[in-house]
Design a protein around this motif. Structure first.
Motif, PDB file in Angstrom:
ATOM      1  N   PHE A 214      32.099  53.611 115.838  1.00 46.18           N
ATOM      2  CA  PHE A 214      31.513  52.296 116.076  1.00 46.18           C
ATOM      3  C   PHE A 214      29.993  52.405 116.082  1.00 46.18           C
ATOM      4  O   PHE A 214      29.431  53.354 116.631  1.00 46.18           O
ATOM      5  CB  PHE A 214      31.952  51.740 117.433  1.00 46.18           C
ATOM      6  N   PHE A 215      29.339  51.401 115.507  1.00 47.80           N
ATOM      7  CA  PHE A 215      27.889  51.248 115.615  1.00 47.80           C
ATOM      8  C   PHE A 215      27.665  49.863 116.202  1.00 47.80           C
ATOM      9  O   PHE A 215      28.018  48.850 115.576  1.00 47.80           O
ATOM     10  CB  PHE A 215      27.223  51.367 114.246  1.00 47.80           C
TER      11      PHE A 215
ATOM     12  N   TYR B 233      30.624  54.419 109.185  1.00 45.09           N
ATOM     13  CA  TYR B 233      31.113  53.880 110.455  1.00 45.09           C
ATOM     14  C   TYR B 233      32.315  53.002 110.142  1.00 45.09           C
ATOM     15  O   TYR B 233      32.307  52.246 109.164  1.00 45.09           O
ATOM     16  CB  TYR B 233      30.046  53.038 111.164  1.00 45.09           C
ATOM     17  N   ASP B 234      33.326  53.077 110.994  1.00 48.95           N
ATOM     18  CA  ASP B 234      34.487  52.217 110.792  1.00 48.95           C
ATOM     19  C   ASP B 234      34.181  50.768 111.154  1.00 48.95           C
ATOM     20  O   ASP B 234      34.649  49.844 110.488  1.00 48.95           O
ATOM     21  CB  ASP B 234      35.665  52.721 111.638  1.00 48.95           C
ATOM     22  N   HIS B 235      33.393  50.597 112.225  1.00 51.35           N
ATOM     23  CA  HIS B 235      33.114  49.238 112.700  1.00 51.35           C
ATOM     24  C   HIS B 235      31.652  49.078 113.096  1.00 51.35           C
ATOM     25  O   HIS B 235      31.095  49.935 113.796  1.00 51.35           O
ATOM     26  CB  HIS B 235      33.985  48.899 113.913  1.00 51.35           C
ATOM     27  N   PHE B 236      31.060  47.979 112.644  1.00 53.92           N
ATOM     28  CA  PHE B 236      29.773  47.513 113.142  1.00 53.92           C
ATOM     29  C   PHE B 236      30.054  46.282 113.997  1.00 53.92           C
ATOM     30  O   PHE B 236      30.700  45.332 113.530  1.00 53.92           O
ATOM     31  CB  PHE B 236      28.841  47.123 111.993  1.00 53.92           C
ATOM     32  N   ILE B 237      29.580  46.289 115.242  1.00 59.04           N
ATOM     33  CA  ILE B 237      29.799  45.151 116.132  1.00 59.04           C
ATOM     34  C   ILE B 237      28.454  44.676 116.667  1.00 59.04           C
ATOM     35  O   ILE B 237      27.709  45.449 117.268  1.00 59.04           O
ATOM     36  CB  ILE B 237      30.725  45.513 117.314  1.00 59.04           C
TER      37      ILE B 237
ATOM     38  N   MET C 258      32.792  36.307 113.331  1.00 58.09           N
ATOM     39  CA  MET C 258      33.151  36.627 111.944  1.00 58.09           C
ATOM     40  C   MET C 258      33.597  38.074 111.826  1.00 58.09           C
ATOM     41  O   MET C 258      33.163  38.943 112.591  1.00 58.09           O
ATOM     42  CB  MET C 258      31.981  36.345 110.998  1.00 58.09           C
ATOM     43  N   GLU C 259      34.476  38.299 110.877  1.00 56.43           N
ATOM     44  CA  GLU C 259      34.932  39.635 110.510  1.00 56.43           C
ATOM     45  C   GLU C 259      34.779  39.760 109.001  1.00 56.43           C
ATOM     46  O   GLU C 259      35.424  39.037 108.248  1.00 56.43           O
ATOM     47  CB  GLU C 259      36.387  39.841 110.923  1.00 56.43           C
ATOM     48  N   ILE C 260      33.924  40.685 108.569  1.00 55.60           N
ATOM     49  CA  ILE C 260      33.597  40.839 107.153  1.00 55.60           C
ATOM     50  C   ILE C 260      33.876  42.277 106.727  1.00 55.60           C
ATOM     51  O   ILE C 260      33.377  43.222 107.344  1.00 55.60           O
ATOM     52  CB  ILE C 260      32.116  40.506 106.877  1.00 55.60           C
ATOM     53  N   LYS C 261      34.659  42.438 105.677  1.00 56.63           N
ATOM     54  CA  LYS C 261      34.893  43.769 105.121  1.00 56.63           C
ATOM     55  C   LYS C 261      33.657  44.194 104.331  1.00 56.63           C
ATOM     56  O   LYS C 261      33.223  43.507 103.412  1.00 56.63           O
ATOM     57  CB  LYS C 261      36.115  43.760 104.212  1.00 56.63           C
TER      58      LYS C 261
ATOM     59  N   GLU D 212      36.162  49.379 101.709  1.00 54.76           N
ATOM     60  CA  GLU D 212      37.580  49.603 102.012  1.00 54.76           C
ATOM     61  C   GLU D 212      37.808  50.140 103.420  1.00 54.76           C
ATOM     62  O   GLU D 212      38.882  49.957 103.995  1.00 54.76           O
ATOM     63  CB  GLU D 212      38.179  50.570 100.986  1.00 54.76           C
ATOM     64  N   LYS D 213      36.797  50.793 103.998  1.00 53.98           N
ATOM     65  CA  LYS D 213      37.009  51.456 105.282  1.00 53.98           C
ATOM     66  C   LYS D 213      36.138  50.930 106.422  1.00 53.98           C
ATOM     67  O   LYS D 213      36.332  51.330 107.571  1.00 53.98           O
ATOM     68  CB  LYS D 213      36.769  52.963 105.126  1.00 53.98           C
ATOM     69  N   SER D 214      35.194  50.051 106.127  1.00 55.96           N
ATOM     70  CA  SER D 214      34.247  49.605 107.153  1.00 55.96           C
ATOM     71  C   SER D 214      34.256  48.088 107.301  1.00 55.96           C
ATOM     72  O   SER D 214      34.377  47.361 106.310  1.00 55.96           O
ATOM     73  CB  SER D 214      32.828  50.072 106.817  1.00 55.96           C
ATOM     74  N   THR D 215      34.085  47.638 108.545  1.00 53.75           N
ATOM     75  CA  THR D 215      34.114  46.210 108.853  1.00 53.75           C
ATOM     76  C   THR D 215      32.934  45.838 109.745  1.00 53.75           C
ATOM     77  O   THR D 215      32.545  46.601 110.633  1.00 53.75           O
ATOM     78  CB  THR D 215      35.424  45.837 109.583  1.00 53.75           C
TER      79      THR D 215
END
Length: 252
Positions: free
Chosen positions: A121-122, A203-207, A215-218, A221-224
């Motif tokens: 996570f970042f 990173y798998d996820h940026f929050i 919002m949830e944006i791809k 293929e591996k990061s959101t």
């Protein structure tokens, strides 16, 4: 961090308690406190991602009046042993030890990276990141200037807090009024920022918060990229159950 079975990690941002007045924000504060109480049994950790207050300034012996329910609930959860982490936003960037000393809550002024159950996570508030947000970047340099903070602290709290609250509500750069409209993936500066970070490291996820838009944006293929929305219009938050991150809405 390894999550025990049945435990979750929660993320929330942008409550702006005190806006437009403490009285008007009280119903929202009560909702937030009730939500905190509802997650205390399965929360392995809680990340508060900034702008909990619409204005916050810590004098040496004085903090803004109000928000007793929120501070009391955070103290209760912290005393229960639930790790709570706070990221300052553009409305409460003048935090200076109160959360650490009174609530045992670490406070960060810059984004941080975490590894939870082998998922990376970042996370951070999101203000001042990316190629845009230039007006706030200039203003932030003034707000964080040691000399400016030194002068401000010599204002009597009744005057200083009133001035800060007025600017928070009425200055569009500070209030983030322009942030409530989706600009498109090619212009959303936090999306652009996340994509640039991915060029350096996965990173798998940026929050982030700050944008006030859930919002949830791809990103690939591996990061959101996930934006947490706010507790003004949307009452949204994110939950990580050890495998999946989901953006959820508080049910009335």
């Amino acid at each position: 961090m390894a999550l025990p079975k049945g435990k979750k990690v929660y993320f929330a941002s942008d409550n702006h308690l005190g806006a437009p007045t403490r009285k008007d924000s009280l119903p929202r504060e009560k909702k937030f406190v009730a939500w905190l109480d509802s997650i205390k049994d399965d929360a392995a950790a809680i990340f508060l991602m900034g702008d909990l207050f619409d204005f916050w300034f810590e004098y040496k012996t004085v903090v803004p009046k109000g928000f007793t329910r929120t501070l009391g609930k955070l103290a209760e959860l912290s005393d229960m042993g639930i790790p709570i982490t706070y990221f300052v936003g553009n409305h409460d960037l003048w935090m200076n030890g109160y959360f650490e000393e009174e609530l045992n809550i670490p406070v960060y002024h810059k984004p941080q990276q975490y590894l939870i159950n082998d998922t990376s996570f970042f996370i951070g508030h999101g203000d001042g990141l990316g190629p845009h947000d230039k007006g706030f970047k200039r203003m932030k340099k003034v707000f964080t200037n040691p000399l400016a903070k030194w002068f401000f602290k010599w204002l009597h709290p009744d005057l200083g807090v009133r001035l800060g609250q007025h600017l928070s509500v009425n200055n569009k750069i500070i209030s983030g009024e322009a942030d409530a409209k989706f600009l498109g993936e090619d212009k959303e500066w936090l999306i652009l920022y996340a994509k640039r970070k991915l060029e350096q490291q996965h990173y798998d996820h940026f929050i982030f918060g700050h944008r006030h838009l859930p919002m949830e944006i791809k990103l690939n293929e591996k990061s959101t990229y996930t934006n947490l929305g706010d507790w003004i219009s949307y009452f949204t938050y994110a939950v990580f159950d050890g495998e999946k991150l989901s953006l959820e809405k508080l049910e009335n």
